[in-house]
Design an enzyme around this catalytic site. Structure first.
Site, PDB file in Angstrom:
ATOM      1  N   HIS A  54       0.027  -3.033  11.132  1.00  0.00           N
ATOM      2  CA  HIS A  54       1.154  -3.830  11.632  1.00  0.00           C
ATOM      3  C   HIS A  54       1.532  -3.490  13.071  1.00  0.00           C
ATOM      4  CE1 HIS A  54       1.578  -5.646   7.733  1.00  0.00           C
ATOM      5  NE2 HIS A  54       1.629  -4.454   7.178  1.00  0.00           N
ATOM      6  N   GLN A  67       0.826  -1.196   0.000  1.00  0.00           N
ATOM      7  CA  GLN A  67       0.000   0.000   0.000  1.00  0.00           C
ATOM      8  C   GLN A  67       0.869   1.257   0.000  1.00  0.00           C
ATOM      9  OE1 GLN A  67      -3.305  -0.761   2.469  1.00  0.00           O
ATOM     10  NE2 GLN A  67      -4.119   1.302   2.375  1.00  0.00           N
ATOM     11  N   GLN A  80       1.160 -11.609  10.188  1.00  0.00           N
ATOM     12  CA  GLN A  80       1.615 -10.405   9.482  1.00  0.00           C
ATOM     13  C   GLN A  80       0.755  -9.180   9.807  1.00  0.00           C
ATOM     14  OE1 GLN A  80       0.193  -9.091   5.873  1.00  0.00           O
ATOM     15  NE2 GLN A  80       1.979  -9.751   4.682  1.00  0.00           N
ATOM     16  N   ARG A  82      -9.389  -8.187   4.305  1.00  0.00           N
ATOM     17  CA  ARG A  82      -8.249  -7.644   5.067  1.00  0.00           C
ATOM     18  C   ARG A  82      -8.331  -6.122   5.158  1.00  0.00           C
ATOM     19  NH1 ARG A  82      -2.740  -6.086   3.857  1.00  0.00           N
ATOM     20  NH2 ARG A  82      -1.177  -6.967   5.288  1.00  0.00           N
ATOM     21  N   SER A 108       3.961  -6.396   2.767  1.00  0.00           N
ATOM     22  CA  SER A 108       2.641  -6.340   3.396  1.00  0.00           C
ATOM     23  C   SER A 108       1.591  -6.996   2.484  1.00  0.00           C
ATOM     24  CB  SER A 108       2.285  -4.894   3.767  1.00  0.00           C
ATOM     25  OG  SER A 108       1.141  -4.841   4.597  1.00  0.00           O
ATOM     26  N   LEU A 109       0.618  -6.228   1.962  1.00  0.00           N
ATOM     27  CA  LEU A 109      -0.384  -6.853   1.086  1.00  0.00           C
ATOM     28  C   LEU A 109       0.274  -7.511  -0.119  1.00  0.00           C
ATOM     29  CD1 LEU A 109      -1.484  -5.576  -1.895  1.00  0.00           C
ATOM     30  CD2 LEU A 109      -1.716  -3.602  -0.428  1.00  0.00           C
TER      31      LEU A 109
END
Length: 315
Positions: free
Chosen positions: A204, A10, A253, A120, A95-96
């Site tokens: 996170h 992102q 995560q 998510r 991340s994603l």
């Protein structure tokens, strides 16, 4: 094999991303159609026409970025004969982007990836009331010093290192007041700059536990196959291929640190010299050069990038 394929997270989204690929290649268009169908939404129209504020919403940005990455990958497979199982030592995503990497390596389908990322994104947005959480980038501090600043700033609230991006760039996340304190502590510890980030939620960190619970439930319903290439997982900074370990790492995560510096260093230490960033933007390509001395970063997100990839010698 000396190449790794990485997938952005992102922040790399922009109105218009992927449109040129869709116009030039039917394989890309098919991916965007598949994502639109999976979400029962014309996400592709939002990606190409905006408004930017709607694209930036976490629930839209996450599946949109995955769609661009997989569209670019399918074009590389069709136009340049890319075969990840043959041509890549590892895949990884920020991340994603880890969902994009896993999808690219065949762990789950594009439709499943889109639906998981919608869940998510929604769950991460809803986990913390607007305004209560924050994130900040600490520049010019190594990870240990930044993590210490976050721990010192917590004072009973949540504040932790969220992203270890490398090159002295660490993002901290947590309760707004604690993150603001971390910025001041980091400056006192020698940080060059400490910047509050324009994000919609504190990703996170422990405040994301409701989203982790949602992902545990969502991932339990998904068939995960062993990827054809080892995936270097954010929370482990090591290669994994077992479906159950993948499932657990994706849950961890959500609240855990994205150990990107260590992920890149792991791949470099295992012989990777070229890091291809597949999808929107060039954020990871810029980070590679700061983490792995002598390594090459190559971004692939446009038809011109595809043509350049086809012309490159690969071995």
């Amino acid at each position: 094999m000396t190449a790794a394929f990485t997938f952005p997270g992102q922040g790399s989204q922009a109105v218009g991303m992927g449109k040129a690929l869709a116009e030039a290649f039917p394989q890309a268009r098919a991916v965007f159609d598949e994502v639109d169908a999976a979400l029962s939404q014309k996400l592709s129209a939002l990606m190409w026409e905006g408004p930017e504020a709607d694209l930036t919403l976490t629930a839209n940005a996450q599946p949109a970025l995955m769609a661009v990455s997989l569209a670019a990958l399918r074009v590389l497979e069709a136009e340049a004969g890319l075969d990840l199982a043959r041509d890549a030592a590892y895949v990884a995503g920020h991340s994603l982007g880890e969902y994009s990497a896993l999808c690219a390596a065949g762990a789950f389908t594009i439709g499943d990836a889109a639906r998981l990322l919608r869940i998510r994104g929604d769950a991460m947005q809803k986990a913390v009331p607007a305004g209560e959480g924050a994130m900040a980038a600490l520049l010019g501090l190594e990870f240990e010093a930044a993590a210490a600043a976050a721990a010192e700033a917590a004072q009973g609230e949540v504040c932790q290192a969220a992203n270890d991006n490398g090159g002295g760039q660490v993002v901290v996340s947590g309760s707004r007041a604690a993150v603001e304190r971390a910025c001041e502590i980091a400056k006192a510890k020698g940080a060059r700059r400490a910047l509050m980030l324009p994000v919609s939620a504190p990703f996170h960190c422990a405040l994301m536990q409701p989203a982790a619970d949602a992902m545990q439930e969502a991932l339990a319903a998904i068939d995960i196959k062993a990827p054809v290439v080892p995936v270097v997982a954010n929370v482990h900074a090591a290669a994994i291929q077992q479906p159950e370990m993948i499932r657990a790492s994706l849950v961890a995560q959500v609240t855990g640190t994205v150990r990107w510096r260590e992920c890149v260093a792991f791949m470099a230490s295992h012989g990777v010299t070229t890091f291809y960033e597949v999808g929107a933007g060039k954020v990871l390509t810029g980070l590679v050069r700061r983490i792995a001395e002598g390594a090459e970063g190559v971004a692939i997100g446009t038809p011109d990038d595809v043509a350049a990839f086809k012309a490159r010698p690969r071995g």
